[in-house]
Scaffold this motif. Structure first.
Motif, PDB file in Angstrom:
ATOM      1  N   VAL A  14       0.836  -1.205   0.000  1.00 49.14           N
ATOM      2  CA  VAL A  14       0.000   0.000   0.000  1.00 49.14           C
ATOM      3  C   VAL A  14       0.869   1.252   0.000  1.00 49.14           C
ATOM      4  CG1 VAL A  14      -1.633   1.365   1.360  1.00 49.14           C
ATOM      5  CG2 VAL A  14      -1.973  -1.099   1.097  1.00 49.14           C
ATOM      6  N   ILE A  15       1.885   1.275   0.868  1.00 45.79           N
ATOM      7  CA  ILE A  15       2.725   2.468   0.981  1.00 45.79           C
ATOM      8  C   ILE A  15       3.545   2.688  -0.288  1.00 45.79           C
ATOM      9  CG2 ILE A  15       4.677   3.497   2.227  1.00 45.79           C
ATOM     10  CD1 ILE A  15       3.554   2.306   4.789  1.00 45.79           C
ATOM     11  N   ARG A  16       4.108   1.603  -0.850  1.00 42.97           N
ATOM     12  CA  ARG A  16       4.879   1.765  -2.087  1.00 42.97           C
ATOM     13  C   ARG A  16       3.997   2.300  -3.212  1.00 42.97           C
ATOM     14  NH1 ARG A  16       7.649  -3.135  -0.526  1.00 42.97           N
ATOM     15  NH2 ARG A  16       6.125  -4.364  -1.711  1.00 42.97           N
ATOM     16  N   ASN A  17       2.774   1.775  -3.312  1.00 42.08           N
ATOM     17  CA  ASN A  17       1.862   2.235  -4.359  1.00 42.08           C
ATOM     18  C   ASN A  17       1.472   3.691  -4.127  1.00 42.08           C
ATOM     19  OD1 ASN A  17      -0.972   2.552  -5.686  1.00 42.08           O
ATOM     20  ND2 ASN A  17      -0.140   0.674  -6.576  1.00 42.08           N
ATOM     21  N   TYR A  18       1.229   4.046  -2.872  1.00 44.40           N
ATOM     22  CA  TYR A  18       0.846   5.429  -2.565  1.00 44.40           C
ATOM     23  C   TYR A  18       2.009   6.390  -2.823  1.00 44.40           C
ATOM     24  CZ  TYR A  18      -0.871   9.500  -0.019  1.00 44.40           C
ATOM     25  OH  TYR A  18      -1.272  10.768   0.322  1.00 44.40           O
ATOM     26  N   LEU A  19       3.238   5.974  -2.534  1.00 46.03           N
ATOM     27  CA  LEU A  19       4.401   6.819  -2.802  1.00 46.03           C
ATOM     28  C   LEU A  19       4.557   7.077  -4.300  1.00 46.03           C
ATOM     29  CD1 LEU A  19       7.039   5.288  -0.348  1.00 46.03           C
ATOM     30  CD2 LEU A  19       5.849   7.470  -0.117  1.00 46.03           C
ATOM     31  N   GLU A  20       4.203   6.090  -5.114  1.00 43.19           N
ATOM     32  CA  GLU A  20       4.345   6.227  -6.569  1.00 43.19           C
ATOM     33  C   GLU A  20       3.233   7.062  -7.189  1.00 43.19           C
ATOM     34  OE1 GLU A  20       6.449   1.841  -7.267  1.00 43.19           O
ATOM     35  OE2 GLU A  20       4.536   2.326  -8.218  1.00 43.19           O
ATOM     36  N   THR A  21       2.006   6.922  -6.671  1.00 41.81           N
ATOM     37  CA  THR A  21       0.861   7.553  -7.337  1.00 41.81           C
ATOM     38  C   THR A  21       0.291   8.754  -6.598  1.00 41.81           C
ATOM     39  OG1 THR A  21      -0.778   6.137  -6.223  1.00 41.81           O
ATOM     40  CG2 THR A  21       0.237   5.286  -8.244  1.00 41.81           C
ATOM     41  N   GLY A  22       0.435   8.791  -5.285  1.00 38.54           N
ATOM     42  CA  GLY A  22      -0.177   9.860  -4.510  1.00 38.54           C
ATOM     43  C   GLY A  22      -1.681   9.698  -4.367  1.00 38.54           C
ATOM     44  N   GLU A  23      -2.221   8.571  -4.789  1.00 34.73           N
ATOM     45  CA  GLU A  23      -3.662   8.311  -4.750  1.00 34.73           C
ATOM     46  C   GLU A  23      -3.966   7.228  -3.720  1.00 34.73           C
ATOM     47  OE1 GLU A  23      -5.925   9.925  -6.448  1.00 34.73           O
ATOM     48  OE2 GLU A  23      -4.524  11.142  -7.648  1.00 34.73           O
ATOM     49  N   PRO A  24      -5.157   7.308  -3.072  1.00 37.04           N
ATOM     50  CA  PRO A  24      -5.556   6.231  -2.155  1.00 37.04           C
ATOM     51  C   PRO A  24      -5.518   4.881  -2.861  1.00 37.04           C
ATOM     52  CG  PRO A  24      -7.024   8.114  -1.928  1.00 37.04           C
ATOM     53  CD  PRO A  24      -6.150   8.406  -3.123  1.00 37.04           C
TER      54      PRO A  24
END
Length: 343
Positions: A14-24
């Motif tokens: 979740v955190i890696r994806n959020y760091l890449e996209t800035g989206e929930p």
């Protein structure tokens, strides 16, 4: 906070994806983009647990989750612990320094490929103006003597010498004393004909053995025409589509034959000589050998002292994780420097 392994992996995803996209981030995204091999429903339940633990939060009722400050803290602490484990692993490898530097460099090459997940190369140090540190003759059998020549930097060369008559322990000891007293501390250019003649006279009937040892010592401290290069992780670069096409066979060939790698090593050493320091160098696209135009290389020069320098480097796609590669290279350089400067 201790998390079950599955919860930990989902939090990290979740955190890696959020760091890449800035989206929930939603459970379907994690199920699709990660290698967890879990259903969306299972991931949704675990994310709900993580939210109840205060590690994730929902900005809107119907949106996905984003990490909380506490979630970031758990993620960072776990990452730092992994980094410390890698450092300890690296130190253990380097501390297990044997007299054979080649073995150490092969281990470094494998470790470099493992830590970066790219291809790696490590060149043996260029040996110039190095002096003989120690010579050891040992009787292997009645007709064979092993000569071990150690030069500064703990570079070791072995040579098997055939003898017509077996030598007793006293004679082997006397030859060891003669060779070490006469040659230790000398560079190859200091071993002149006058000295060789003098040593042979003192060796008497064993002058042939002395000649063989001196030849082996000279070979050990004369620079190699081509740097020896150790490689590891070549298959890693084929994880990237842009490197796994028609040119893949040529890349593998370059890693096996090492001619292209030799040019990178030489250019890296030259560039560092110009800079006057052992800086990290980056070569991208057109700066690479012809067959590696789709690649980048990040190199650094390690210095063992006494003019002994070599190159460590990583080769991967042009979109490699440069920050991570820089960090790993600097760490290895520091470990090598600490290890060898203590001597």
């Amino acid at each position: 906070m201790e998390l079950q392994e599955r919860k930990k992996k989902i939090l990290q995803a979740v955190i890696r994806n959020y760091l890449e996209t800035g989206e929930p981030v939603g459970s379907r995204t994690i199920a699709k983009d990660s290698d967890l091999k879990l259903s969306s429903a299972t991931i949704r339940n675990e994310m709900q647990d993580l939210e109840e633990m205060g590690l994730l939060t929902s900005p809107h009722t119907s949106a996905g989750r984003i990490p909380t400050d506490q979630g970031y803290r758990v993620y960072v602490d776990d990452m730092l612990q992994s980094e410390r484990q890698e450092v300890r692993k690296m130190q253990n490898v380097l501390i297990q320094k044997q007299d054979h530097l080649e073995t150490l460099l092969q281990q470094v090459s494998k470790m470099l490929a493992s830590n970066t997940e790219y291809a790696s190369m490590v060149s043996a140090p260029a040996i110039r103006k190095n002096k003989i540190k120690f010579i050891q003759l040992s009787q292997i059998d009645l007709k064979t003597i092993l000569a071990v020549i150690v030069i500064e930097g703990n570079i070791v060369r072995n040579k098997m010498i055939h003898v017509e008559q077996p030598l007793d322990a006293k004679t082997v000891l006397q030859l060891n004393l003669l060779l070490n007293n006469s040659l230790c501390g000398l560079a190859v250019e200091e071993i002149d004909l006058k000295l060789i003649t003098q040593i042979k006279l003192q060796a008497g009937v064993h002058s042939g053995i002395v000649s063989n040892v001196i030849d082996a010592a000279a070979e050990a401290i004369v620079p190699d025409k081509e740097p020896r290069i150790y490689t590891s992780g070549a298959p890693n670069i084929f994880k990237y589509p842009e490197l796994s096409g028609d040119n893949a066979g040529r890349l593998i060939s370059d890693f096996e034959e090492k001619q292209a790698l030799t040019s990178i090593v030489r250019e890296s050493l030259q560039d560092n000589t110009k800079d006057g320091q052992n800086a990290i160098q980056v070569y991208i696209g057109d700066q690479m050998p012809e067959s590696m135009k789709d690649c980048s290389a990040v190199t650094a020069t390690y210095d063992l002292g006494d003019g002994m320098k070599g190159t460590i480097g990583v080769i991967g796609p042009k979109r490699m994780d440069y920050d991570k590669v820089f960090s790993v290279l600097k760490n290895i350089m520091e470990q090598l420097d600490t290890l060898y400067r203590k001597e």
